[in-house]
Design an enzyme around this catalytic site. Structure first.
Site, PDB file in Angstrom:
ATOM      1  N   ASP A 174       0.887  -1.186   0.000  1.00 19.82           N
ATOM      2  CA  ASP A 174       0.000   0.000   0.000  1.00 19.82           C
ATOM      3  C   ASP A 174       0.915   1.224   0.000  1.00 19.82           C
ATOM      4  O   ASP A 174       1.788   1.341   0.834  1.00 19.82           O
ATOM      5  CB  ASP A 174      -0.936   0.025   1.209  1.00 19.82           C
ATOM      6  N   THR A 175       0.559   2.127  -0.854  1.00 23.07           N
ATOM      7  CA  THR A 175       1.547   3.130  -1.203  1.00 23.07           C
ATOM      8  C   THR A 175       0.856   4.396  -1.677  1.00 23.07           C
ATOM      9  O   THR A 175      -0.280   4.355  -2.129  1.00 23.07           O
ATOM     10  CB  THR A 175       2.434   2.573  -2.341  1.00 23.07           C
TER      11      THR A 175
END
Length: 591
Positions: free
Chosen positions: A394-395
């Site tokens: 997740d970014t």
């Protein structure tokens, strides 16, 4: 299809909450389905500056800095900090970051790598003594905590390329954290999927008093994070983050949970200033971050796809077009998952893997226009046992540009949601779980080890033209989707003439089951996920070619195809044109 570990399946489902019917309206019951994709976005234009980010308040933070006289580097750090506040389920100062910076003055692209190393005591023997079996660490284990590199990179980017002080660029984020911000709809829904992770890690900073997650539209405050930012601005990264109060809190929390991170590990961290790895594509130069990131996968895929001389004549979205791109990506992943590792610990054959001749050999041997190939890694004939060392989920991804022609392509991540979900006392941020990217296999170059940087999924992208002028800053966040997103959105612009917003709006494919801890064997068994929007019959045609195609994914399930941003620049007029992915809450601001 290769069976993914249970926790990986959980992460995928968290990103794509439409798989879970009871989460469709969890963020704000009674509201319309927020992933219905019923609206449209236009490409945003400007000449004096631009910010493209996955959250509007963060985009505003970057634009404020530009309008106060800052440049693209200053604005980028302002956005990174603001996203730490507004999307803590995706990013933060407890994670890692990478930046590509285009300098208009000398027409060069430079890279800063903010990926921290593993603890000095994290040996294969120590992991086994902890009772860890199999080929990977448990995803939220404190053993997965590597040194957070973001704080040093933020400061180094401003010092190296910026024109403002850290106090100036962090001020918008400090105000958001102290005064509160309204939680965006998609962020709220994804945040809700990480409640158990936060409870397990003691991450109560990110929960309400009743231990629920913030709802869509709720005003949420994080005063501890505001204080962390003040400390960083006043004392600097080395004295204020990697030493002192914050370092003490990190070490105490990690070690109390059985982790191995020490004060020495934190104090020894430095950002790496280096050159990007590059390849040419249709007369352009594509720039990516070197290993241990998977930027090499994107470049190898471009090398392979460029060999399809009929690509531009194919109908966009046809089975022929998708098959060619899918196979290029499978070839690239096979080698990346075999060879990508920390070049300061092992010898990575990057020059050989990125050569055009190697791409020709691989495609000529394995690509079949009428069949999905059985793909295995190639052999650049290099020995990983050599003692020679070369420097190297997740970014959030965002990009900035200023009126002088400079641009920054930036990515920051905790990895799986809130990372480990572990929050150091009084700091307001969670600690990443990047160590989960290691494979526990002594024969593999990415094997877990001390003072080593794991395989990294996050990659910013930059493109320049034949004259060295900026063509675009671009990126697509989202685990192993990232190089796949780079290939698709840039090809959309270069091969099919799409503007930035159209290139991001277009449906995508994704290889399912690809994972660094599984190694290259997972590529041949990977499935093909297709987003809703491709023409009728494409799924059937791809299945006939031998691809394991999953039904078209829609609504919230589109999260698995990543979330991107693009800023293009016309070198003749200075016109900036930007797009922001509709799969996120984002926005482009032009000036």
């Amino acid at each position: 299809m290769l069976a993914r570990p249970a926790f990986k399946e959980q992460v995928i489902r968290t990103m794509a909450t439409a798989y879970e019917a009871d989460l469709l309206h969890a963020a704000h019951p009674g509201q319309p389905e927020i992933h219905s994709f019923t609206s449209r976005r236009s490409t945003v234009m400007g000449t004096r500056g631009m910010v493209a980010a996955s959250q509007p308040l963060a985009a505003e933070a970057g634009m404020r800095i530009l309008q106060q006289g800052g440049n693209a580097a200053d604005a980028a750090v302002a956005v990174a900090a603001a996203l730490n506040v507004t999307e803590p389920n995706m990013t933060g100062i407890g994670g890692d970051a990478f930046a590509l910076y285009y300098s208009a003055k000398d027409r060069t692209v430079s890279a800063i790598m903010g990926n921290g190393h593993s603890p000095g005591n994290l040996t294969l023997e120590a992991v086994r003594e902890k009772g860890i079996k199999g080929t990977e660490l448990p995803p939220y284990s404190p053993l997965c905590i590597t040194v957070p590199g973001a704080a040093a990179l933020w400061e180094d980017l401003v010092k190296e390329h910026g024109s403002k002080s850290m106090q100036d660029v962090l001020q918008p984020a400090i105000e958001l954290a102290e005064g509160g911000f309204p939680v965006s709809p998609i962020t709220a829904r994804l945040w809700a999927g990480h409640r158990e992770q936060l409870l397990q890690g003691g991450g109560y900073t990110f929960l309400n008093e009743d231990k629920s997650t913030p709802k869509y539209g709720q005003l949420f405050r994080n005063p501890d994070l505001a204080q962390t930012f003040r400390t960083l601005a006043e004392q600097g990264a080395q004295a204020g983050f990697y030493k002192g109060r914050i370092a003490d809190a990190i070490v105490e929390e990690v070690q109390s949970r059985g982790g191995l991170l020490t004060h020495d590990d934190l104090a020894s961290h430095r950002s790496l200033f280096t050159r990007p790895i590059t390849t040419s594509y249709r007369g352009l130069r594509v720039h990516e971050i070197p290993p241990p990131t998977q930027g090499m996968a994107a470049l190898m895929a471009f090398n392979s796809l460029e060999l399809d001389e009929q690509l531009r004549e194919r109908r966009w979205g046809s089975a022929e077009h998708l098959h060619s791109a899918i196979e290029a990506m499978r070839l690239a992943f096979s080698d990346t998952l075999a060879y990508c590792a920390d070049p300061q610990s092992v010898n990575v054959p990057i020059d050989d893997l990125l050569s055009k001749q190697y791409a020709k050999q691989r495609r000529a041997k394995l690509f079949k226009p009428d069949k999905a190939a059985e793909i295995h890694p190639g052999d650049p004939s290099l020995d990983f046992s050599s003692d020679e060392r070369r420097p190297g989920g997740d970014t959030v991804y965002f990009c900035t540009a200023d009126g002088q022609g400079n641009a920054c392509s930036f990515i920051n991540s905790n990895y799986m949601g809130f990372g480990t979900g572990i929050v150091p006392q009084g700091c307001g941020f969670s600690l990443q779980n990047r160590g989960q990217g290691f494979i526990i296999d002594p024969k593999h170059p990415n094997c877990i080890g001390p003072h080593k940087r794991p395989y990294h999924t996050i990659i910013p992208g930059m493109v320049t033209d034949a004259n060295g002028e900026l063509f675009a800053a671009f990126g697509v966040m989202g685990g192993f989707m990232q190089p796949q997103g780079h290939l698709q959105v840039l090809s959309n612009m270069v091969d099919f003439g799409m503007d930035p917003q159209t290139a991001l709006d277009a449906p995508r494919f994704a290889l399912g089951g690809v994972d660094s801890v599984e190694g290259p064997s997972c590529v041949s068994q990977s499935s093909v996920l297709l987003e809703e929007g491709f023409e009728d019959g494409v799924s059937k045609q791809l299945r006939q070619l031998g691809h394991h195609v999953e039904s078209p994914l829609s609504r919230g399930a589109r999260q698995v195809f990543g979330r991107g941003q693009i800023i293009r620049r016309n070198p003749k007029t200075g016109l900036l044109a930007g797009g922001s992915d509709p799969r996120a809450d984002g926005q482009v601001l032009g000036w």
